[in-house]
Design an enzyme around this catalytic site. Structure first.
Site, PDB file in Angstrom:
ATOM      1  CD  GLU A   1     -13.336   2.473 -16.682  1.00 30.90           C
ATOM      2  OE1 GLU A   1     -14.092   3.034 -17.499  1.00 30.90           O
ATOM      3  OE2 GLU A   1     -12.895   3.038 -15.660  1.00 30.90           O
TER       4      GLU A   1
ATOM      5  CB  CYS B   1     -12.278   5.228  -0.653  1.00 34.11           C
ATOM      6  SG  CYS B   1     -11.354   3.906   0.150  1.00 34.11           S
TER       7      CYS B   1
ATOM      8  CB  SER C   1      -2.268   0.214  -4.277  1.00 31.33           C
ATOM      9  OG  SER C   1      -2.849   1.221  -3.468  1.00 31.33           O
TER      10      SER C   1
ATOM     11  CG  LEU D   1      -1.862   7.268   5.630  1.00 31.29           C
ATOM     12  CD1 LEU D   1      -2.233   6.127   6.568  1.00 31.29           C
ATOM     13  CD2 LEU D   1      -0.467   7.793   5.959  1.00 31.29           C
TER      14      LEU D   1
ATOM     15  CB  CYS E   1      -5.091   8.559  -9.029  1.00 31.48           C
ATOM     16  SG  CYS E   1      -5.151   7.794  -7.404  1.00 31.48           S
TER      17      CYS E   1
END
EC number: 2.1.1.192
Length: 402
Positions: free
Chosen positions: A124, A148, A231, A254, A375
């Site tokens: 995507e 994550c 990133s 972070l 995000c």
């Protein structure tokens, strides 16, 4: 409030875990795709097809202009190339675009495309329009290896790296959709690129570097390195190399300032800890007050949003003397997510504490939530819809085009 017990995730593997062969492979029809090739590789492809070196050099220069400045995909429109040569090129080469399986537009104007590669892999990309800029969020991998826990992409397995053609193809496709050919530096909607889509860019370093060099080339797409941000979740050994060989802005995912919490939500922390990560930020080539490092910090309720967390973040930035800003990201929900977003008052308080320390800490406005484009929400729709449904949609699209 009861929280789910932390799940031990595998620590991500070595760099470039799914290497992509770099030799030129013909498509099913036998033609070579010119998209994604460097200038030298473009010339060499012509020479390999038996064009004599002097001719190959001239044609490569012409093709470069048509592909990256004019956005041409059809050799027939390349009018400064002789007609018989255009036919010769068409028999041997192609200038591709990713296949669009689905395109969605959010109520806030954000656009998301589901793309499919030649080998049937889905990924995507997202375009986010603002009053003063337009940002394209580009994917670097199909899936991700980082796991994550707050990120929807992290629930996917890593399938493979995207090639330079598939990465730069996202930029080309966005330009097509926005009607921004020929390429020009002023007045365009697509002004910025962020390597923040699916995947960890530094685990696909060579292909990301090669694609971004194409994007930054002044004779083509001509996007300044100051308008491109890469990133990373913290692949420490590759960060200095990224600064030296690519030289774009750096953003670091972070998200936590204690080992315990970051080990849970960003498992890569168990391999490259916070102290090592921040030292790599301090050593990043080109970082200064005019080109600050961005720390991305997703706000998770009762997990990483205490006053103490904000103050410790300030202390760490000062300790390493980092030219930094902090982007606070309200958590964007997705089905089955193990976290909730911090309350708005808590986010505002967290931001205020950092601002009072003299460090910029804006709260990012969520964009594209209604189409799962915000995000942390990206995930190949192949895992959300049946392949039969996606194939049906693609067939309907093709039929509509005639």
């Amino acid at each position: 409030m009861n929280h789910p017990q932390p799940i031990t995730m595998p620590i991500p593997g070595h760099i470039d875990p799914v290497p992509v062969p770099r030799d030129l492979k013909p498509r099913v029809d036998g033609r070579i795709d010119l998209l994604g090739l460097s200038r030298d590789d473009l010339r060499m492809a012509l020479e390999t097809a038996q064009l004599e070196p002097r001719q190959a050099k001239l044609r490569a220069k012409q093709l470069w202009h048509w592909i990256y400045n004019r956005g041409a995909t059809d050799f027939a429109v390349m009018t400064d190339i002789a007609k018989d040569m255009r036919g010769w090129l068409d028999q041997r080469f192609v200038v591709s675009r990713p296949e669009v399986v689905e395109a969605q537009v959010s109520t806030d104007g954000t656009r998301k495309w589901l793309l499919r590669s030649d080998d049937g892999q889905d990924y995507e990309m997202v375009f986010i329009p603002d009053a003063d800029r337009g940002t394209l969020c580009v994917s670097s991998q199909v899936g991700c290896t980082l796991n994550c826990r707050f990120c929807h992409t992290g629930t996917m397995k890593l399938v493979r790296n995207l090639t330079p053609a598939e990465i730069v193809g996202q930029v080309m496709l966005a330009r097509d959709a926005l009607g921004e050919w020929p390429s020009q530096p002023e007045g365009r909607m697509l002004t910025n690129i962020v390597m923040m889509g699916m995947g960890e860019p530094l685990y696909n370093f060579d292909n990301v570097r090669d694609a971004l060099k194409l994007v930054m080339d002044g004779d083509g797409l001509a996007l300044s390195k100051r308008r491109i941000t890469l990133s990373t979740a913290g692949v420490v050994p590759m960060m200095a190399r990224a600064g030296e060989e690519i030289g774009v802005n750096l953003a670091v995912s972070l998200h936590a300032i204690t080992k315990e919490v970051r080990d849970e939500i960003v498992p890569l922390n168990r391999k490259y800890g916070i102290e090592d990560l921040l030292q790599a930020c301090a050593d990043y080539p080109g970082a200064n007050n005019a080109r600050r490092i961005t720390f991305e910090y997703v706000m998770l309720k009762d997990k990483n949003d205490r006053d103490e967390d904000a103050l410790e973040l300030v202390r760490l930035i000062r300790k390493y003397r980092l030219p930094a800003k902090v982007n606070l990201i309200p958590f964007n929900p997705w089905p089955g997510a193990p976290y909730e977003c911090s309350d708005p008052d808590r986010v505002a308080r967290f931001s205020d504490l950092i601002f009072k320390a003299g460090i910029s800490a804006p709260v990012r406005t969520p964009r594209g939530r209604d189409i799962m484009a915000a995000c942390g929400q990206l995930k190949s729709a192949a895992e959300k819809k049946s392949r039969a449904e996606l194939d049906r949609m693609a067939a309907e699209k093709q039929a509509a085009l005639g």
